[in-house]
Design an enzyme around this catalytic site. Sequence first.
Site, PDB file in Angstrom:
ATOM      1  CD  GLU A  69       5.524  14.398  22.690  1.00 32.39           C
ATOM      2  OE1 GLU A  69       4.964  13.788  23.632  1.00 32.39           O
ATOM      3  OE2 GLU A  69       6.639  14.924  22.799  1.00 32.39           O
ATOM      4  CE1 TYR A 106       6.850  14.909  29.585  1.00 32.04           C
ATOM      5  CE2 TYR A 106       6.122  15.282  27.332  1.00 32.04           C
ATOM      6  CZ  TYR A 106       6.853  14.557  28.241  1.00 32.04           C
ATOM      7  OH  TYR A 106       7.595  13.484  27.813  1.00 32.04           O
ATOM      8  CG  ASP A 146      14.758  13.650  23.067  1.00 32.86           C
ATOM      9  OD1 ASP A 146      13.802  13.165  23.716  1.00 32.86           O
ATOM     10  OD2 ASP A 146      14.630  14.551  22.231  1.00 32.86           O
TER      11      ASP A 146
END
Lengths: 280, 414
Positions: free
Chosen positions: A60, A186, A71
């Site tokens: 990825e 995911y 993040d």
Amino acid sequence: MIMSCERGETMQNRLLTCLEELHTRKEGALVGYLPAGDPNVKTSIDAMDAVIRGGADILEIGIPFSDPLADGPAIQAAGVRALQTGFRLDCAFETAWSLRQRHSTVPILLMTYANPVLRCGPAVFAKKARRAGADGLLIPDVPLEETGPFEAACLEEDLILVSFAAPTTGRTRLQAIASGARGFVYTVALTGVTGSEAGPHGHLRRCVETLKNAGSPPVMVGFGVSTPQDVQDLAGIGDGVVVGTTFVRTLQQSLAEDPQSAMEGVRRLAQDLKNALRVR
Amino acid sequence: MTERNIEKHGMQPGDNPGPDGRFGRHGGRFVPETLIPALEELAEIYQDQINNPSFQKTLQHHLTSYVGRPTPLTRARRLERELGAKVYFKREDLTHTGAHKINNTLGQVLLARRMGRKRIIAETGAGQHGVATATAAALFGLECIVYMGQEDIERQRLNVFRMELLGATVVPVQSGSQTLKDAINEAIRDWVTNVDDSYYVIGSVVGPHPYPVMVRDFQRIVGDEARSQLQSEEGRLPDFVVACVGGGSNAMGTFYPFVRDRNVRLVGVEAGGQGLDNMRHSASLTAGDPGVLHGAMTYLLQDEDGQIIPAHSVSAGLDYPGVGPEHAFWKDADRVEYVTADDADALQGFAWLAETEGIIPALEPAHAIGHLKNLPLHEIDGEALILVCLSGRGDKDVAQVARLTTEEEIDYEL
């Protein structure tokens, strides 16, 4: 640019092939993440190469973005470093292409936020991704309801737009996510951002079970997964793990300590993580 | 493209969005999956409470007895003579805490309390929204965490101290450009982590659905009051309604009750900073392009690759590279005229109101005041009637203006 590695019209998406093989071998998948361009394009390519050589099944590639709200600090800082060196969107496609030339079968996914894709135009973005040898996209700020133009562009280029699920997602919504998902789902292990240390959310197992019962493709668990022990703990829950922040930290540390053998540190981490997934 | 889009959605300015939170092509919910259930819950509870008489009664009580509403409408007679039109100011500077921000934070904190949340998260740029949130949290005894860019903390020491006095914890944000947009990123990261027990009080009509609708509804009291005050003073609607636009909450609150009155010209004044040519500005509607930031599709300052460009303005409260999605829709629908006033215009407006009316405005509404002389008054038959939202008082900006006008030799004389 030699386009020999570009997938032919009839060739199946590498991600699907890879997931089938892992299933047959009864192995958990290691999805290894690194941001492109940190500390520079060439070094990041070598590090991603080391992640694959160490045993990552799926790569990825993170595309640096000015406002990465999913993040944590480590990946944010990596993105800032990349952008400060003049990283442009095309550098991400060049990074993917360079790795595709070294690894013809490993699935490559591009992780980005919605805005760079919209700015480029989803159709153009998907075409560039496909030409660079990528197999799919992950866009964490595009939930189910907003996938329309992104999914259409991916379908046109035979790319897989990865779906997300969270421990906070309710049953009905998980079923909708499972039935629309392609490739893998995911699932974030915790409420938080990448690199969190809170440990898996109490609802994670139930979330994965609901997805599975609704006929979901494989489920990969990410966010806060950093050590072989974490991987082993999670191996029984999903079909694999996504590891990012630890690779970013290891690369940075190894480069600071001994640039000559830095890639070996990254490769060994991937190897240790993958070994933990073979014991199932 | 614009017209087609509006036709497709059949949406008119003033209409509420559906469950998808779309204002034409703008708005929506671009956030990580983890937050979607919380946003759905919030939208549901909000709809329930906003129509609930007991919630409304509590809110009205606090707006009257604590905030000091209704705020006056002040006629600006000396400024009028220089301008050649009749001008009324809606005095949000006279609210408790000195700006319109409190209308929203009080509403949202009451909502958080009804949802049983004990921990309040907020972001702040200049500190006004942070102070207003800390104030509302103190009033109800809730824990309050305010994210603020390191750079803004250094520029706005006094507001940091104010928030701390009010019992809030101010967390410095050192990521990205260390300003408002990064503080919002960090507040969202906190919320995504503590979504089970925390409530995020966003400070403007931005963010994912239902925030833009909710903040607008809590701010529309500004326009509702002004409309009825103007009716009793003048017996008619204004020709122009003027307000500054950063994220756009005071403009949204002022414009919204007039948006269906097609004869009322709505003028949103963005911060032109040091000029539109050198990208040192905050004019996302005038000079930006559509994209996604902080959970919504809207006009943004961005580069060719879709990286967000930090905004600039002499006024920290307008210093934001995005804008509320409903404003973006109103731009596409040609309902509001969005214009710019640069740093020098704002400093002129600041001095002009102080000298002519004895009111020191905040630098944000000083942009709206600075633009008054550029309004096309000749297009109105007879004497024009203008309503201006004076969104906050200028005490917080006095030191900065003193510094700017003495050191940088900006000519702020009219």
